[in-house]
Design a protein around this motif. Structure first.
Motif, mmCIF file in Angstrom:
data_model
loop_
_atom_site.group_PDB
_atom_site.id
_atom_site.type_symbol
_atom_site.label_atom_id
_atom_site.label_comp_id
_atom_site.label_asym_id
_atom_site.label_seq_id
_atom_site.Cartn_x
_atom_site.Cartn_y
_atom_site.Cartn_z
ATOM 1 N N SER A 12 0.818 -1.220 0.000
ATOM 2 C CA SER A 12 0.000 0.000 0.000
ATOM 3 C C SER A 12 0.848 1.266 0.000
ATOM 4 O O SER A 12 0.412 2.318 0.468
ATOM 5 C CB SER A 12 -0.912 0.004 1.234
ATOM 6 N N ALA A 13 2.068 1.185 -0.522
ATOM 7 C CA ALA A 13 2.990 2.313 -0.448
ATOM 8 C C ALA A 13 2.457 3.560 -1.143
ATOM 9 O O ALA A 13 2.760 4.685 -0.734
ATOM 10 C CB ALA A 13 4.343 1.918 -1.061
ATOM 11 N N SER A 14 1.643 3.394 -2.179
ATOM 12 C CA SER A 14 1.172 4.549 -2.945
ATOM 13 C C SER A 14 0.057 5.314 -2.232
ATOM 14 O O SER A 14 -0.233 6.462 -2.590
ATOM 15 C CB SER A 14 0.684 4.104 -4.329
ATOM 16 N N THR A 15 -0.560 4.718 -1.222
ATOM 17 C CA THR A 15 -1.713 5.365 -0.572
ATOM 18 C C THR A 15 -1.580 5.511 0.935
ATOM 19 O O THR A 15 -2.319 6.290 1.540
ATOM 20 C CB THR A 15 -3.002 4.580 -0.867
ATOM 21 N N ILE A 16 -0.691 4.775 1.574
ATOM 22 C CA ILE A 16 -0.659 4.748 3.037
ATOM 23 C C ILE A 16 -0.294 6.099 3.630
ATOM 24 O O ILE A 16 -0.752 6.455 4.731
ATOM 25 C CB ILE A 16 0.303 3.641 3.539
ATOM 26 N N LYS A 17 0.502 6.908 2.952
ATOM 27 C CA LYS A 17 0.869 8.223 3.484
ATOM 28 C C LYS A 17 -0.359 9.123 3.617
ATOM 29 O O LYS A 17 -0.566 9.756 4.662
ATOM 30 C CB LYS A 17 1.921 8.893 2.608
ATOM 31 N N ASP A 18 -1.169 9.193 2.554
ATOM 32 C CA ASP A 18 -2.388 9.998 2.618
ATOM 33 C C ASP A 18 -3.313 9.485 3.711
ATOM 34 O O ASP A 18 -3.947 10.266 4.424
ATOM 35 C CB ASP A 18 -3.119 9.972 1.278
ATOM 36 N N CYS A 19 -3.386 8.183 3.840
ATOM 37 C CA CYS A 19 -4.244 7.567 4.849
ATOM 38 C C CYS A 19 -3.815 8.003 6.252
ATOM 39 O O CYS A 19 -4.634 8.476 7.055
ATOM 40 C CB CYS A 19 -4.176 6.046 4.712
ATOM 41 N N LEU A 20 -2.528 7.869 6.552
ATOM 42 C CA LEU A 20 -2.034 8.198 7.886
ATOM 43 C C LEU A 20 -2.012 9.698 8.140
ATOM 44 O O LEU A 20 -2.287 10.150 9.262
ATOM 45 C CB LEU A 20 -0.649 7.588 8.089
ATOM 46 N N ASP A 21 -1.685 10.479 7.118
ATOM 47 C CA ASP A 21 -1.707 11.946 7.284
ATOM 48 C C ASP A 21 -3.090 12.415 7.738
ATOM 49 O O ASP A 21 -3.215 13.331 8.552
ATOM 50 C CB ASP A 21 -1.345 12.630 5.963
ATOM 51 N N SER A 22 -4.123 11.788 7.193
ATOM 52 C CA SER A 22 -5.485 12.221 7.518
ATOM 53 C C SER A 22 -5.867 11.916 8.959
ATOM 54 O O SER A 22 -6.808 12.519 9.501
ATOM 55 C CB SER A 22 -6.483 11.565 6.557
ATOM 56 N N LEU A 23 -5.149 10.992 9.592
ATOM 57 C CA LEU A 23 -5.460 10.613 10.970
ATOM 58 C C LEU A 23 -4.712 11.451 12.004
ATOM 59 O O LEU A 23 -5.091 11.469 13.186
ATOM 60 C CB LEU A 23 -5.113 9.139 11.195
ATOM 61 N N MET A 24 -3.655 12.135 11.572
ATOM 62 C CA MET A 24 -2.787 12.810 12.521
ATOM 63 C C MET A 24 -3.481 13.906 13.334
ATOM 64 O O MET A 24 -3.219 14.030 14.540
ATOM 65 C CB MET A 24 -1.558 13.359 11.807
ATOM 66 N N PRO A 25 -4.351 14.742 12.756
ATOM 67 C CA PRO A 25 -5.008 15.751 13.608
ATOM 68 C C PRO A 25 -5.787 15.128 14.771
ATOM 69 O O PRO A 25 -5.701 15.612 15.907
ATOM 70 C CB PRO A 25 -5.939 16.472 12.621
ATOM 71 N N ALA A 26 -6.526 14.072 14.507
ATOM 72 C CA ALA A 26 -7.290 13.416 15.566
ATOM 73 C C ALA A 26 -6.370 12.694 16.543
ATOM 74 O O ALA A 26 -6.666 12.606 17.741
ATOM 75 C CB ALA A 26 -8.297 12.437 14.967
ATOM 76 N N TYR A 27 -5.233 12.212 16.060
ATOM 77 C CA TYR A 27 -4.275 11.554 16.944
ATOM 78 C C TYR A 27 -3.606 12.573 17.865
ATOM 79 O O TYR A 27 -3.460 12.338 19.073
ATOM 80 C CB TYR A 27 -3.222 10.812 16.124
ATOM 81 N N ARG A 28 -3.223 13.718 17.303
ATOM 82 C CA ARG A 28 -2.557 14.740 18.110
ATOM 83 C C ARG A 28 -3.497 15.342 19.156
ATOM 84 O O ARG A 28 -3.055 15.789 20.209
ATOM 85 C CB ARG A 28 -1.984 15.832 17.203
ATOM 86 N N SER A 29 -4.801 15.342 18.860
ATOM 87 C CA SER A 29 -5.768 15.862 19.829
ATOM 88 C C SER A 29 -6.188 14.798 20.839
ATOM 89 O O SER A 29 -7.039 15.061 21.694
ATOM 90 C CB SER A 29 -7.011 16.384 19.093
ATOM 91 N N SER A 30 -5.611 13.619 20.725
ATOM 92 C CA SER A 30 -5.871 12.488 21.629
ATOM 93 C C SER A 30 -7.243 11.865 21.439
ATOM 94 O O SER A 30 -7.668 11.043 22.260
ATOM 95 C CB SER A 30 -5.687 12.900 23.101
ATOM 96 N N LEU A 31 -7.955 12.249 20.364
ATOM 97 C CA LEU A 31 -9.212 11.575 20.072
ATOM 98 C C LEU A 31 -8.937 10.135 19.660
ATOM 99 O O LEU A 31 -9.662 9.211 20.041
ATOM 100 C CB LEU A 31 -9.973 12.307 18.960
ATOM 101 N N ILE A 32 -7.883 9.940 18.864
ATOM 102 C CA ILE A 32 -7.434 8.591 18.500
ATOM 103 C C ILE A 32 -6.382 8.158 19.513
ATOM 104 O O ILE A 32 -5.364 8.840 19.698
ATOM 105 C CB ILE A 32 -6.842 8.567 17.079
ATOM 106 N N ARG A 33 -6.618 7.056 20.183
ATOM 107 C CA ARG A 33 -5.685 6.562 21.200
ATOM 108 C C ARG A 33 -4.494 5.867 20.560
ATOM 109 O O ARG A 33 -3.354 6.009 21.016
ATOM 110 C CB ARG A 33 -6.400 5.596 22.140
#
Length: 303
Positions: A12-33
Motif C-alpha cells: 500500500s505504499a502509494s496510498t498509506i501516506k495519505d491515509c495516515l496523514d489524515s489521521l494525525m489531527p485526531a491523533y494529536r488531539s488524543s481523540l485517537i488513542r
C-alpha cells in the motif's frame, strides 16, 4: 470515548501516506488513542513509510484482511474501533460527530460514506455512482421503497454498514465475535476481502444492535484506476456475494433479485449518463456488473 484505528495493508505504499496523514489531527488531539497496522507481507515500502508515523506495526502470514482485523482486535484497547482501508483517508469527516452517534446504546456500527478523489474518467464515474446512492440513502429511510430495495440488493435484506471506513463499539464486536466468523472466507478464496463487513452488520442487527450510516462527512477512497482493475475488483465482489448467499442459505427470491438487478445495469447506466452528463457511464456500470455476474456464477459453480 477512546478510539483505536485498525488498518490492514499489503503493498500500500502509494496510498498509506495519505491515509495516515489524515489521521494525525485526531491523533494529536488524543481523540485517537492508537493506530494499529497489520501488514500482510508487503514487498514494497509500505512498512517503511508507515514507520515514520506514531503507529504500531504487526505482521500476519497473508491469510486475508479479516485475519488482520481479528488479530488487531486482540491488541486494540479503545472503547471503539475504526476500520479504515489503506487506500482511503479521512477528509471532512468529523470523528467526534460520528462517535457521538454511539450515545444511542442500541447503535453498534456506524459506516461513513465515501467519495472519489480521482478526477480521471473512471474516477469520476465511481464518484458519481457513490454520490448517487449516498444522496438517495440520505433522502429516504431504510423502510422506504428505495431503502428496502437497496438493502435487499446490496445487503440482501440486512440494514448494514460497509465500505472503506466504519466504526464499531467494542461491546458490539465482543457480542458478535468480531471477525472470527469471517476467517474461513480466506479458505473459500484467498482474495475474498468481501463481504465480511456486511456479515458483521447482520450479526450485530440480529444481536439487537443498529447498523447505521453517518451523515457528518465522507472519506476519500481511490477507485480502480483502469478497466482491468475494475473488472478484477467486481469479480471479487461477485465471489463475495455468492459466498454470503451460500453461507446464509438465502432463498430463491433474494438470489434472483440480486442477479436481475445487475442485468438491469444498462438502464441505470443510461440514467446516470444523462444525470451527470457523463457518457462513460454507458459502459462503466454494465462492465462492472458483468464482472460481478462472472465472479458470482463462477464461485457458485465451483462450490
Amino acid at each position: 470515548m477512546s478510539l483505536s484505528v485498525v488498518i490492514c495493508t499489503r503493498n500500500s505504499a502509494s496510498t498509506i501516506k495519505d491515509c495516515l496523514d489524515s489521521l494525525m489531527p485526531a491523533y494529536r488531539s488524543s481523540l485517537i488513542r492508537e493506530i494499529i497496522i497489520v501488514d500482510a507481507q508487503s514487498t514494497d515500502a509500505t512498512c517503511h513509510i508507515a514507520g515514520d508515523y506514531p503507529v504500531r506495526i504487526y505482521f500476519e502470514p497473508g491469510k486475508g484482511v479479516y485475519f488482520g482485523y481479528q488479530y488487531a482486535l486482540g491488541i486494540a484497547s479503545g472503547e471503539y474501533v475504526l476500520f479504515l482501508d489503506s487506500d482511503a483517508y479521512l477528509d471532512n469527516t468529523s470523528l467526534t460527530s460520528v462517535l457521538n452517534t454511539f450515545t444511542d446504546p442500541e447503535i453498534g456500527l456506524v459506516g461513513v460514506y465515501s467519495f472519489s478523489p480521482d478526477k480521471s474518467r473512471l474516477g469520476r464515474c465511481a464518484g458519481q455512482w457513490w454520490d448517487y446512492h449516498r444522496m438517495r440513502l440520505l433522502a429516504h429511510s431504510s423502510s422506504s421503497l428505495f431503502g428496502r430495495l437497496y438493502h435487499r440488493v446490496v445487503g440482501f435484506g440486512a440494514v448494514y454498514t460497509s465500505g472503506p471506513c466504519f466504526i464499531a463499539s467494542r461491546q458490539c464486536l465482543e457480542a458478535t465475535g468480531g471477525f472470527a466468523p469471517e476467517l474461513y472466507l480466506y479458505y473459500l478464496h484467498p482474495k475474498l476481502a468481501y463481504p465480511g463487513d456486511i456479515m458483521l452488520s447482520k450479526r450485530a442487527v440480529n444481536a439487537g444492535y443498529k447498523a447505521v450510516w453517518a451523515n457528518c462527512g465522507r472519506v476519500g477512497h481511490y477507485p480502480p484506476a483502469n478497466a482491468l482493475e475494475l473488472w478484477r475488483q467486481r469479480v471479487n465482489w461477485g465471489r463475495g456475494d455468492a459466498a454470503y448467499l451460500k453461507i446464509c442459505r438465502t432463498g430463491f427470491t433474494k438470489r434472483a433479485t440480486c442477479v436481475l438487478s445487475r442485468l438491469g445495469s444498462p438502464f441505470m447506466a443510461l440514467y446516470l449518463a444523462f444525470r451527470y452528463c457523463n457518457p462513460v457511464h454507458l459502459w462503466y456500470l454494465p462492465l462492472a456488473q458483468l464482472a460481478w455476474l462472472g465472479g458470482y456464477f463462477n464461485f457458485r459453480l465451483k462450490r
